[in-house]
Structure formats: C-alpha cells, structure tokens
Design a protein around this motif. Structure first.
Motif, PDB file in Angstrom:
ATOM      1  N   LYS A  65       0.421   7.693   1.168  1.00  0.00           N
ATOM      2  CA  LYS A  65      -0.483   8.615   0.492  1.00  0.00           C
ATOM      3  C   LYS A  65       0.231   9.857  -0.043  1.00  0.00           C
ATOM      4  O   LYS A  65      -0.156  10.396  -1.086  1.00  0.00           O
ATOM      5  CB  LYS A  65      -1.634   9.006   1.428  1.00  0.00           C
ATOM      6  CG  LYS A  65      -2.698   7.917   1.542  1.00  0.00           C
ATOM      7  CD  LYS A  65      -3.893   8.380   2.320  1.00  0.00           C
ATOM      8  CE  LYS A  65      -5.028   7.360   2.239  1.00  0.00           C
ATOM      9  NZ  LYS A  65      -5.599   7.266   0.887  1.00  0.00           N
ATOM     10  N   GLN A 109       0.859  -1.181   0.000  1.00  0.00           N
ATOM     11  CA  GLN A 109       0.000   0.000   0.000  1.00  0.00           C
ATOM     12  C   GLN A 109       0.898   1.235   0.000  1.00  0.00           C
ATOM     13  O   GLN A 109       1.636   1.466   0.956  1.00  0.00           O
ATOM     14  CB  GLN A 109      -0.896   0.005   1.234  1.00  0.00           C
ATOM     15  CG  GLN A 109      -1.860   1.175   1.308  1.00  0.00           C
ATOM     16  CD  GLN A 109      -3.048   1.036   0.375  1.00  0.00           C
ATOM     17  OE1 GLN A 109      -3.360  -0.032  -0.108  1.00  0.00           O
ATOM     18  NE2 GLN A 109      -3.723   2.124   0.112  1.00  0.00           N
ATOM     19  N   ASP A 136      -7.940   4.538  -1.541  1.00  0.00           N
ATOM     20  CA  ASP A 136      -6.900   3.614  -1.121  1.00  0.00           C
ATOM     21  C   ASP A 136      -6.673   2.627  -2.256  1.00  0.00           C
ATOM     22  O   ASP A 136      -7.586   2.372  -3.067  1.00  0.00           O
ATOM     23  CB  ASP A 136      -7.326   2.845   0.131  1.00  0.00           C
ATOM     24  CG  ASP A 136      -7.381   3.728   1.372  1.00  0.00           C
ATOM     25  OD1 ASP A 136      -6.751   4.805   1.367  1.00  0.00           O
ATOM     26  OD2 ASP A 136      -8.065   3.337   2.338  1.00  0.00           O
ATOM     27  N   SER A 148     -11.790   5.542   1.044  1.00  0.00           N
ATOM     28  CA  SER A 148     -10.665   5.944   1.898  1.00  0.00           C
ATOM     29  C   SER A 148     -11.276   6.681   3.086  1.00  0.00           C
ATOM     30  O   SER A 148     -12.392   7.191   3.007  1.00  0.00           O
ATOM     31  CB  SER A 148      -9.660   6.826   1.140  1.00  0.00           C
ATOM     32  OG  SER A 148     -10.243   8.046   0.757  1.00  0.00           O
TER      33      SER A 148
END
Length: 237
Positions: free
Chosen positions: A19, A16, A51, A112
């Motif tokens: 951000k 992941q 996300d 998100s």
C-alpha cells in the motif's frame, strides 16, 4: 469522484502491491500540480484507494476516490498519456482509464479494510475480533468522519444517531474478523489492523445528511485513508 485504472502485468501475474508503494505512485502523479505538496501538508489528505481486484477479464484493477473533483482530474490527466507505470518494482501496462461519479446509496461495502485506533498514543488499533465493541466502533467511526467533513467544508456538522444502522462484517477464511496488512515503508515493515464489511447500511439518509454520506463515500472511513484504507463501494438495496 472516482478513477478506475485497469492494468496488464508484464511477465508474471501481478502481485498485490504494497500500500505504501501505491500511495507513492499516486503522489508521484501529483508532482508539479496544485496537489503536489499534499503529501507533506499537515492535514487530512481527502483521498483513498481500494485494494487491487481483478475485473471481468482477470486484469488487476485499482480504484481511487476523492471528494475533490480537481484531485481526480489531475490524476487522470497525469496518467492518460502513459503506456505503463511502475508501482513499487512492478511494471504494469495501462489498458483502461476511466473517471466517473457514483450515485449515493444507503448501503456500502468496503473495498479495503477500515482502520481505527483504540489508543492512538500507544499505537493500538481497534480489533473487532478481540474487543467486540460495536458501540465503540460506530462512535469512533462517526467522530472521525465528522472531523474530516468539518475540515473539508469548513463548517460545523453533527450527525444525529449512529452513522450506520445495520452492519455485517466479512469473515476471513480462518474465521477471524480482523485483517492484518503488512505495510513496508523505507524497507521497514509494520502491521496495520482493520476490518472488512459486507454491509454498512443507513436506513434513511435525510436531505441535510446527503452531502455527509457522499463525502465519506469518496473520502473513505476511519484512519489512514491516504494509505488505502477505508475505501467504500455503494450497494443497491
């Protein structure tokens, strides 16, 4: 309007991404365009992103949304000729790119976490699990959305009643309601606290409110939208 980017990771399965790295990836794509200075403009950015999630084939996928059609078209044109990109230190092959528009629905689900400040001057986030104040949450959410809408369209707007009539929060596996996201900027980590929602529903959207709800569907809800928070997916009900 939305952009869907599906990737194939090189080497290990993709992590992941941070951000801030995704935000930097988007701003780099805008360089040299009419949106190239958006990062430094003292204004709302009017875009958000989801996300990362996996598609039906297990590939990592990212959605970017904005009420500005030209913004999405610019991203699309910048990335369509690329075979691979870097997001942070991860190299990802682009396997599919699609821009599209979704119909407005009465119900939404977060892609998100939604982030709100309880006290912005003290950098204090609203914590659903701790503060347990849905009235505050809905009122602050409404005020923030109205302010962004007015800035985008250049006209006054007031929504009668609550922004949503029915809410179902998404519980984490540990039973908590809040999501703590570590964002790293210039090597310095800082936490952002928000909440995910299984359902955010408005019983009836009046004709004069349709543009407002379409706007929040594309621009995102709450604070820090351009950092990938408050992304909404419409649901069929």
């Amino acid at each position: 309007m939305r952009l869907r980017i599906t990737f194939e990771p090189y080497g290990d399965v993709a992590r992941q991404p941070n951000k801030h790295a995704v935000q930097g990836f988007i701003y780099n794509l805008l360089k040299g365009s009419e949106y190239g200075e958006r990062h430094d403009e003292p204004r709302f950015k009017f875009f958000t992103f989801s996300d990362f999630f996996t598609d039906s084939t297990g590939r990592p996928t990212l959605l970017v949304s904005s009420p500005e059609k030209g913004f999405i078209n610019t991203l699309y044109s910048a990335i369509r000729e690329k075979k691979s990109v870097y997001i942070g230190r991860q190299e990802l092959e682009i396997v599919e790119l699609k821009k599209f528009k979704l119909p407005l629905r009465r119900a939404f689900q977060t892609g998100s976490p939604i982030v709100l400040y309880r006290n912005a001057e003290k950098n204090e986030y609203f914590k659903l699990h701790q503060h347990r104040d849905l009235r505050f949450f809905l009122q602050r959410l409404k005020e923030n959305a109205e302010k962004k809408y007015e800035a985008f369209y250049g006209e006054d707007f007031f929504l009668e009643g609550p922004i949503f009539d029915r809410l179902i929060p998404k519980l984490r596996t540990n039973g908590k309601l809040d999501v703590y996201v570590k964002v790293v900027k210039n090597g310095i980590p800082f936490p952002v606290i928000g909440s995910n929602w299984e359902l955010l529903e408005k019983e009836r959207i009046k004709p004069e409110e349709r543009r407002f709800y379409r706007f929040i569907m594309d621009a995102g809800l709450g604070e820090k939208n351009s950092l990938g928070f408050g992304f909404l997916n419409p649901l069929r009900r």
